[in-house]
Each structure stands twice: as C-alpha cells, then as structure tokens.
Design a protein around this motif. Structure first.
Motif, short mmCIF file in Angstrom:
data_model
loop_
_atom_site.label_atom_id
_atom_site.label_comp_id
_atom_site.label_asym_id
_atom_site.label_seq_id
_atom_site.Cartn_x
_atom_site.Cartn_y
_atom_site.Cartn_z
N ALA A 1 -64.75 -21.09 3.22
CA ALA A 1 -66.16 -21.23 3.60
C ALA A 1 -66.34 -20.97 5.10
O ALA A 1 -67.29 -20.29 5.51
N LEU A 2 -65.43 -21.51 5.92
CA LEU A 2 -65.53 -21.29 7.36
C LEU A 2 -65.35 -19.81 7.72
O LEU A 2 -66.10 -19.25 8.54
N LEU A 3 -64.37 -19.16 7.10
CA LEU A 3 -64.15 -17.73 7.36
C LEU A 3 -65.37 -16.91 6.94
O LEU A 3 -65.79 -15.98 7.64
N PHE A 4 -65.95 -17.27 5.79
CA PHE A 4 -67.11 -16.53 5.30
C PHE A 4 -68.28 -16.64 6.29
O PHE A 4 -68.91 -15.64 6.64
N VAL A 5 -68.57 -17.88 6.71
CA VAL A 5 -69.69 -18.08 7.65
C VAL A 5 -69.46 -17.30 8.93
O VAL A 5 -70.38 -16.67 9.48
N LEU A 6 -68.23 -17.29 9.40
CA LEU A 6 -67.89 -16.58 10.63
C LEU A 6 -68.08 -15.06 10.48
O LEU A 6 -68.66 -14.41 11.35
N ILE A 7 -67.63 -14.51 9.36
CA ILE A 7 -67.64 -13.06 9.18
C ILE A 7 -69.00 -12.56 8.69
O ILE A 7 -69.48 -11.49 9.09
N ALA A 8 -69.65 -13.34 7.80
CA ALA A 8 -70.90 -12.87 7.18
C ALA A 8 -72.13 -13.19 8.02
O ALA A 8 -73.24 -12.81 7.63
N ALA A 9 -71.96 -13.84 9.15
CA ALA A 9 -73.12 -14.23 9.97
C ALA A 9 -74.06 -13.07 10.29
O ALA A 9 -75.29 -13.23 10.19
N PRO A 10 -73.55 -11.87 10.65
CA PRO A 10 -74.48 -10.77 10.96
C PRO A 10 -75.37 -10.35 9.80
O PRO A 10 -76.43 -9.76 10.01
N SER A 11 -74.98 -10.66 8.57
CA SER A 11 -75.77 -10.26 7.40
C SER A 11 -76.96 -11.19 7.17
O SER A 11 -77.86 -10.87 6.38
N GLY A 12 -76.95 -12.36 7.79
CA GLY A 12 -78.01 -13.34 7.56
C GLY A 12 -77.89 -14.08 6.24
O GLY A 12 -78.83 -14.75 5.81
N GLN A 13 -76.72 -13.97 5.58
CA GLN A 13 -76.52 -14.62 4.27
C GLN A 13 -75.48 -15.75 4.34
O GLN A 13 -74.75 -16.00 3.40
N GLN A 14 -75.46 -16.43 5.49
CA GLN A 14 -74.46 -17.50 5.66
C GLN A 14 -74.58 -18.58 4.58
O GLN A 14 -73.60 -19.25 4.26
N GLN A 15 -75.80 -18.77 4.03
CA GLN A 15 -76.00 -19.81 3.03
C GLN A 15 -75.23 -19.55 1.74
O GLN A 15 -75.08 -20.44 0.90
#
Length: 634
Positions: free
Chosen positions: A132-146
C-alpha cells in the motif's frame, strides 16, 4: 494440506518389504490439491477468454455484462446487471467460504496458538502495509492514491493453484505457511473493503442484519431443520447488507464467522460407526437415514459447508468472476497509456515488489532474530518463492478496482497492472522454486534430521548428553513398527545410558484408518505424562484402536478420562502430530519405521544387531542435537 508418503517398510535384510504398506499423500486422499490445481487452470482460462471476448467481441462483452435483470415480489423489486449479480451475489458465496476458512483456522487450525501463528501473521500484516505504501508513493501522479486497496491482497485460489503447479518438490510446510498467511491477508482485505470502500451507509438495514446474524448464531441449537433456517436467514442478512450500503459480499464473511466449527468428537464418530454396522446387518431406509444423519453430524457444519461449496467456488464462481471482470481491451492506445501510467506501475510494483518485500523481508528478519516458529523445510529460499507468489492479487484486486476507481480509463489501466503483476509474479516464482530445488538436490534431501531433537517437545528415553541418538518415525498400527519396538528395547538394554531414543509420528492413514487417531491419543496421554505407557498399550493391541478402545486404554492406565477426551479435541494435540508428519514430508520419509542415527538417515535392516552396529560405526563426535533441558512430557 500436508503431503506425507509412506512406502513399504524395509525388511530385516534391507530394501523394501513386499508386505509393507504404501501411503498416498493426505492431499491426494481428500482431493484438495487436485481441485485447487483445476480451479487455478479454470481461472486462468476464464481470464484469457474474458480478454479475447473483450478485444474480439465488437462491444458484446460490455453490453452482455450490462444486461439488466429485475427480481420482484409485489412491491419489492431488485434490479441487477449481470456484472453486479456476479460481483455482489455470487462473490458473497466466495467470501462466505473465505470466512469459513478464517473461522476454522482460528478455532482448530494454524492460528490457534500465537507462537505458531506469529510468523505468518506478522508476514501477512507487513505484506499488507508495504504494498500500500509503495502504491501511494508511485501512483500519486495519477491522482488515484485512494485505490491503494488494489495491491493489498493475495488471490488465495491462484496462490494455492500456482503452488501446486510450480511449487517445490515438498511444499507441505510452505503451503501451511502460505495458507495461514492468506487467511490473515483476507481478514485485512475484507476489513479494508468494509471500512474504506463502503459508500452511502444507511444504519437501519444494518440493524436488521445484526438481528439476522444473532439468529444465525442460535440456529446451531436447533435439533433438526437447520439447513433451511440457515439459508433463509442468510438471504435476509445479505439483503440487509445490500440495503445498508455496506458491500453485500461482506455478509458472507459475517455469516461464516458464526458457523460452528469443532474437531470430530470420538464418541460421535463411534456412534455413527455403530449405526452404519446396524444398517449393514439390516439394510432399510430408516437405518440408512439415521446412519447418514449421524455420520454427517459428527463433522462440524463449518467443514461440511467448506466441502460442499469448494467445487462450486473453484470451478464456477471464481471463473465466472474472472470472465466478468478481466475483460480488458488491450488496444495499442490502452497499452501505450498503461506503459506510461503511474497507476499501472503502482499496481505492478505494489503487488510484485511490495508483497515480496513485506512477506519475505519480515520472515527473514524474524528468522534472523529467532522470533516465531519456522518448521522443517520452511527455508528462506522457499519462503522467497512463496512471497513472490503472493504478488498474484487477481480476484480481490480486480474486485477493489471497481470499488475504488470511477474513471473507466483508469480502471483499464489498473486492470492491466493487476494482470501484468500476476503474470510477472508467477514467472519469477517459478524461477525461484526451480533454483531452490537445485540447491536442495534429491540425493541430499532427507539424509539429515531436519528438526533437531528437543526434549521440551519430543518423547525421549535417555539423557540429553547421551553418546548415541536414534529418532524413529513410526505408526502405532504398523506391524513393522511394533516389531521394531522390540529391537529398540534390546538396543537400550545393550547401550544403556549411552542411548537417547526419540519417537515421532508418521501414521499410515490410508492403510490404517485409526492410525491418526492413535497418534493424537498418545499426545493427549502425553499431556498427563503417560506417553510411553500409552504407546505400549497401542502396540499391544493394534487391531482394536477405535475411539472406545482408545478411551478404555486411557481408563486402564489411570488417566483422567474427561480431561483426556477434552485434550483429544484440542488444537495442540493435532498440531504436534501434524508437525511430525510435515517433518517427515520435508525429509522425503516414504516408509515406516524410518530411523535417523546420530542425525543421519539409516538405510538397511533395523534388527537390534544392525542398529547397534550402525550406531557404533556412526561418528558421535558432533555435539548432541538436543538441548540439555529434561523433557516434562517423557
């Protein structure tokens, strides 16, 4: 499931005795491994079919699953699309079976003892957080952190199926570890679905659901007709969850957690056998009905439901779910967008890298610090392969994509990431397991005792500092083991205090129906300090080891019989026997009796003279493999 194969016992002249018994694997006996393998293949075929349909069906894939259905009686109406019917209704049955497994593991399985459960529980929790932490870190530019919930869960069906297809030669201990981990993983995923991805919550219907769940709990006390009552209440609870806004699949979990589970009671089993004998002597429909009901009631409702639903879940529900959810359009534009999408890469790295780092990293640290219990055969290289397989997040990952992401284009990118991660995880795990098997070649497997003797756990004659050590894997109903016990007695008389002898269990459950019960009964007797007396009693009367015979023997030995019968139902007793069987599998033990002399496998005759010669020829120089603590259970 464990997989312990016991072949024919060696005869006094060495080699295999033609009178010996062959033990098929436990997994083969119950057919679980076969079902999981076929289920994984069906899931894979359904995924491929969904992708082909979505790309070649000229729009028919979306239009088909968007087909509206209406169910109603009077003024009561429910409207569903086919897609929602699969995801909300059929998947509730899948989550129901997940809940049954969770309930069983906490009641009588691997998660009953914290010391045993610590390693898979910690690995599962860290394996939820790190992705979950890696996803939030990497996917942040997409605006889909949720959408971080997409990467938290492992697909248990694919995990077990893939382990059966590409796992190591002896996967028993690893499989137990991964199943316990998957149970905790599922609890985390289901909790997150309930707490994070529930929208438009309405409390009043949930009160109706709670009342229905209370009624389900008390249904266990009905003397007859429980099945229709359970079914009716389950439908009411599911509808109440649907109306409340909480995802209705969670109704399946809530119901499952209230279904009773227990180990078969010995008296109930024997009563069922008596009724079956009565039917055999006087066959008629009434005796058949009573005997069938008695046999069924001797098994807990939880396990009966798992057995009943498992084929439908594996072969129908999960493939249908894949067919309805894996249909990603793989056009050039979509693939190009996915390749450059932070969301897609967040999913891939979260599942493949995050799961590996979380599961393997935490397990490696615990092993380094000697925290928790790692059984024989659960080596770090095999844990590494299992940790990579945990990156297959297919079912729940696709499920959460629909809950967490509203934009269809972003949903496509996330689904591409889930599919890519599953393929990558499977390929890497295959390579890791092949390397692991190469590191542990067949000629070396099983030549050394994998679990050192522990006087605090093992049943032992002799002192911890004895010069010679014999560890026997045997079966109380095996005639060869009975003869070997006489040879061991002669060896003890000859060597005296120089010998340390240890017994471990490897029951031949296919040839000896009561062998497992005898092994567990000896462990119940050990809790009262009477293991060796019980062992001698079992060997003295190998033909009569039914539940009543076992209880009678306990009474003859002066045991506290009510306590003995309670201990027979305990998870501790079952775990001790299961651990011995898993150790036997890890060493490739395929015959009983099998002896290890000073930690090395003995090949050849096992008469007293041969064993004494082998002991004296063995190099006793290495330090004893056991701790110097006296055994409280010997």
């Amino acid at each position: 499931m464990t997989r312990v194969e016991i072949a024919s016992a060696p005869d006094a002249g060495g080699g295999r005795s033609r009178r010996g018994h062959r033990h098929r694997s436990i997994a083969e006996k119950i057919g679980a491994m076969g079902l999981q393998r076929v289920g994984a293949l069906m899931l894979l075929l359904a995924t491929a079919a969904a992708i082909l349909w979505a790309n070649l069906g000229l729009g028919s894939y979306t239009s088909f699953w968007d087909t509206h259905l209406e169910l109603g009686v009077g003024e009561l109406h429910l409207e569903f699309t086919l897609h929602a019917l699969v995801n909300d209704a059929l998947m509730a049955i899948f989550f129901f079976t997940v809940g049954l497994e969770v309930r069983r593991e906490f009641a009588i399985g691997e998660l009953t003892s914290w010391s045993r459960a610590m390693v898979p529980v910690v690995a599962a929790v860290v394996g939820l957080v790190v992705p979950a932490l890696l996803f939030v870190l990497i996917a942040a530019p997409s605006g889909q952190q949720q959408a971080w919930g997409v990467v938290i869960s492992t697909d248990t069906a694919f995990l077990v199926g893939a382990l059966a297809l590409v796992g190591p030669r002896v996967p028993g201990r690893l499989r137990v570890f991964l199943l316990a981990l998957a149970v905790v993983d599922d609890i985390g995923a289901l909790s997150i679905i309930a707490l994070v991805y529930t929208q438009d919550f309405t409390p009043l219907p949930l009160l109706i659901a709670v009342a229905g769940l209370v009624a389900i709990y008390f249904t266990r006390y009905l003397r007859m007709g429980r099945g229709p009552v359970y079914a009716t209440l389950a439908i009411i609870v599911w509808l109440a969850f649907l109306a409340s806004g909480v995802h209705p699949t969670l109704a399946g979990v809530a119901i499952a957690l209230l279904v009773p589970v227990y180990r078969p009671n010995r008296r109930d089993v024997e009563h069922a056998l008596e009724l079956a004998r009565t039917f055999r002597q006087s066959p008629n429909s009434e005796y058949a009905r009573v005997a069938a009901n008695s046999l069924r009631e001797s098994i807990s409702i939880n396990e009966r439901l798992q057995s009943a639903y498992a084929p439908y879940v594996a072969l129908v529900i999960l493939p249908l779910f894949a067919l309805a959810n894996a249909g990603v359009v793989l056009s050039g534009d979509i693939l190009a967008a996915a390749l450059t999408s932070a969301l897609t890469w967040g999913v891939v790295i979260g599942l493949v890298v995050g799961k590996f780092l979380g599961v393997f990293g935490s397990a490696a640290i615990m092993k380094l610090l000697r925290v928790g219990e790692f059984g024989a055969g659960l080596t770090l290289d095999r844990i590494a392969g299992g940790a990579v397989l945990c990156g297959i997040g297919f079912t729940i990952s696709l499920f959460i994509v629909d809950l967490a992401i509203d934009d269809p284009a972003a949903q496509n990118e996330a689904r591409v990431g889930v599919l890519a991660a599953s393929v990558i995880a499977f390929a890497i795990a295959t390579a890791v397991f092949r390397i692991s098997d190469a590191v542990h070649p067949d000629e070396e497997t099983g030549q050394t005792l994998v679990r050192p003797v522990d006087p605090r756990r093992d049943h032992m004659f002799g002192t911890a500092d004895a010069r010679y050590e014999v560890v026997e894997y045997g079966d109380f109903q095996c005639p060869f083991c009975s003869k070997a016990s006489g040879a061991i007695q002669q060896v003890r008389e000859e060597l005296g205090d120089e010998l340390r002898y240890v017994w471990r269990h490897a029951p031949l459950v296919d040839q000896h129906p009561n062998a497992l019960a005898g092994a567990e009964a000896s462990e119940a007797a050990a809790l009262q300090g009477r293991f060796w007396e019980f062992e001698r009693g079992l060997f003295a009367d190998q033909e009569n080891q039914l539940p009543s015979d076992i209880v009678r023997l306990a009474a003859q030995l002066g045991l506290d019989v009510p306590r003995f019968e309670r201990d027979l139902q305990s998870a501790e007793v079952a775990a001790h026997v299961r651990d011995d069987m898993l150790d036997a599998e890890a060493m490739g033990v395929d015959s009983v009796p099998t002896f290890f002399i000073n930690g090395r496998r003995h090949v050849g005759p096992y008469d007293a003279g041969s064993l004494i010669r082998a002991l004296r020829e063995a190099d006793p120089a290495p330090a004893p493999t056991s701790a110097p603590t006296p055994s409280p259970r010997s």
